[in-house]
Design a protein around this motif. Sequence first.
Motif, PDB file in Angstrom:
ATOM      1  N   UNK A  90      23.978  17.957   3.357  1.00 14.45           N
ATOM      2  CA  UNK A  90      25.064  17.382   2.568  1.00 14.45           C
ATOM      3  C   UNK A  90      25.765  16.263   3.351  1.00 14.45           C
ATOM      4  N   UNK A  91      26.328  15.313   2.607  1.00 13.27           N
ATOM      5  CA  UNK A  91      27.007  14.150   3.180  1.00 13.27           C
ATOM      6  C   UNK A  91      28.509  14.336   3.046  1.00 13.27           C
ATOM      7  N   UNK A  92      29.237  14.094   4.128  1.00 14.71           N
ATOM      8  CA  UNK A  92      30.696  14.042   4.026  1.00 14.71           C
ATOM      9  C   UNK A  92      31.266  13.232   5.175  1.00 14.71           C
ATOM     10  N   UNK A  93      32.432  12.623   4.903  1.00 13.29           N
ATOM     11  CA  UNK A  93      33.105  11.824   5.921  1.00 13.29           C
ATOM     12  C   UNK A  93      34.587  11.717   5.565  1.00 13.29           C
ATOM     13  N   UNK A  94      35.390  11.368   6.547  1.00 16.89           N
ATOM     14  CA  UNK A  94      36.818  11.174   6.377  1.00 16.89           C
ATOM     15  C   UNK A  94      37.180   9.798   6.920  1.00 16.89           C
ATOM     16  N   UNK A  95      37.871   8.999   6.119  1.00 22.90           N
ATOM     17  CA  UNK A  95      38.308   7.661   6.524  1.00 22.90           C
ATOM     18  C   UNK A  95      39.829   7.608   6.454  1.00 22.90           C
ATOM     19  N   UNK A  96      40.430   6.859   7.375  1.00 23.18           N
ATOM     20  CA  UNK A  96      41.873   6.652   7.335  1.00 23.18           C
ATOM     21  C   UNK A  96      42.173   5.168   7.526  1.00 23.18           C
ATOM     22  N   UNK A  97      43.357   4.745   7.054  1.00 21.16           N
ATOM     23  CA  UNK A  97      43.763   3.343   7.223  1.00 21.16           C
ATOM     24  C   UNK A  97      45.283   3.256   7.279  1.00 21.16           C
ATOM     25  N   UNK A  98      45.771   2.360   8.113  1.00 22.72           N
ATOM     26  CA  UNK A  98      47.197   2.088   8.244  1.00 22.72           C
ATOM     27  C   UNK A  98      47.385   0.595   7.976  1.00 22.72           C
ATOM     28  N   UNK A  99      48.236   0.256   7.014  1.00 19.36           N
ATOM     29  CA  UNK A  99      48.445  -1.151   6.632  1.00 19.36           C
ATOM     30  C   UNK A  99      49.886  -1.557   6.920  1.00 19.36           C
ATOM     31  N   UNK A 100      50.033  -2.723   7.536  1.00 18.67           N
ATOM     32  CA  UNK A 100      51.337  -3.296   7.856  1.00 18.67           C
ATOM     33  C   UNK A 100      51.453  -4.663   7.195  1.00 18.67           C
ATOM     34  N   UNK A 101      52.563  -4.874   6.465  1.00 20.51           N
ATOM     35  CA  UNK A 101      52.843  -6.172   5.839  1.00 20.51           C
ATOM     36  C   UNK A 101      54.031  -6.771   6.591  1.00 20.51           C
ATOM     37  N   UNK A 102      53.778  -7.672   7.537  1.00 22.63           N
ATOM     38  CA  UNK A 102      54.884  -8.272   8.285  1.00 22.63           C
ATOM     39  C   UNK A 102      55.812  -9.057   7.358  1.00 22.63           C
ATOM     40  N   UNK A 103      57.115  -8.997   7.628  1.00 19.51           N
ATOM     41  CA  UNK A 103      58.121  -9.645   6.786  1.00 19.51           C
ATOM     42  C   UNK A 103      57.898 -11.155   6.707  1.00 19.51           C
ATOM     43  N   UNK A 104      57.591 -11.775   7.827  1.00 20.78           N
ATOM     44  CA  UNK A 104      57.446 -13.230   7.853  1.00 20.78           C
ATOM     45  C   UNK A 104      56.304 -13.712   6.963  1.00 20.78           C
ATOM     46  N   UNK A 105      55.276 -12.933   6.806  1.00 24.23           N
ATOM     47  CA  UNK A 105      54.113 -13.355   6.030  1.00 24.23           C
ATOM     48  C   UNK A 105      54.329 -13.127   4.534  1.00 24.23           C
ATOM     49  N   UNK A 106      55.265 -12.266   4.149  1.00 32.02           N
ATOM     50  CA  UNK A 106      55.475 -11.955   2.735  1.00 32.02           C
ATOM     51  C   UNK A 106      56.238 -13.065   1.995  1.00 32.02           C
ATOM     52  N   UNK A 107      56.779 -14.027   2.698  1.00 40.19           N
ATOM     53  CA  UNK A 107      57.514 -15.112   2.053  1.00 40.19           C
ATOM     54  C   UNK A 107      56.537 -16.199   1.612  1.00 40.19           C
ATOM     55  N   UNK A 108      56.963 -17.016   0.688  1.00 42.47           N
ATOM     56  CA  UNK A 108      56.121 -18.114   0.226  1.00 42.47           C
ATOM     57  C   UNK A 108      55.142 -17.677  -0.845  1.00 42.47           C
ATOM     58  N   UNK A 109      54.074 -18.447  -0.994  1.00 41.36           N
ATOM     59  CA  UNK A 109      53.080 -18.198  -2.045  1.00 41.36           C
ATOM     60  C   UNK A 109      52.074 -17.116  -1.677  1.00 41.36           C
ATOM     61  N   UNK A 110      51.985 -16.800  -0.407  1.00 37.88           N
ATOM     62  CA  UNK A 110      50.954 -15.873   0.055  1.00 37.88           C
ATOM     63  C   UNK A 110      51.573 -14.594   0.597  1.00 37.88           C
ATOM     64  N   UNK A 111      50.787 -13.559   0.547  1.00 33.98           N
ATOM     65  CA  UNK A 111      51.191 -12.302   1.172  1.00 33.98           C
ATOM     66  C   UNK A 111      50.051 -11.864   2.075  1.00 33.98           C
ATOM     67  N   UNK A 112      50.354 -11.610   3.318  1.00 35.75           N
ATOM     68  CA  UNK A 112      49.332 -11.190   4.272  1.00 35.75           C
ATOM     69  C   UNK A 112      49.608  -9.782   4.757  1.00 35.75           C
ATOM     70  N   UNK A 113      48.583  -9.120   5.213  1.00 33.00           N
ATOM     71  CA  UNK A 113      48.753  -7.778   5.766  1.00 33.00           C
ATOM     72  C   UNK A 113      47.662  -7.499   6.789  1.00 33.00           C
TER      73      UNK A 113
END
Length: 162
Positions: A90-113
């Motif tokens: 049988x196949x099984x796996x566990x994945x995790x992820x942590x995402x950060x959206x810096x304040x400076x990048x959220x301004x303007x037309x684009x959003x980065x993370x």
Amino acid sequence: ASYTFSRSFRTVAGDFRTTTINGGERFPANFDQPHHVKLNAQFQLSKKTTFNINFVYHTGRPITVPTAAYQVNGKTLADFSLRNQFRIPDYHRLDIAYTLVPRAIRTGRYQGSWTLSVYNLYGRDNAFSIFFRRGDLGQPQAFKLAVLGAIFPALTYNLSLK
């Protein structure tokens, strides 16, 4: 969360013994994986951060294996199980992820993370396929092929329009 139970069978009953598989009885098709489970959770830790966890499990696919080997006129011949009578693990796996959206990048037309993720967190060596070779005594010996049998970290930068 999602769970699926499904079966897929084949029947091959030809006009002759050489064109019939498993005596004309049904057998699991190559894609028969009865159980599929997916669990996913996302936690909003703050306005700027999220944590994701993803678990995947499914039944191993069916395979036909050599069950014995014997000698005929100096040649080694294999004797095989019924079609798709066995399964890879049988196949099984566990994945995790942590995402950060810096304040400076959220301004303007684009959003980065930034996303830091770990694929296959507990390093399971999931079998992609099983193949057989003749062992030292002429008997079939099984080998497992795993495509990614290790922990796989990744750092990703995502850029999107608002």
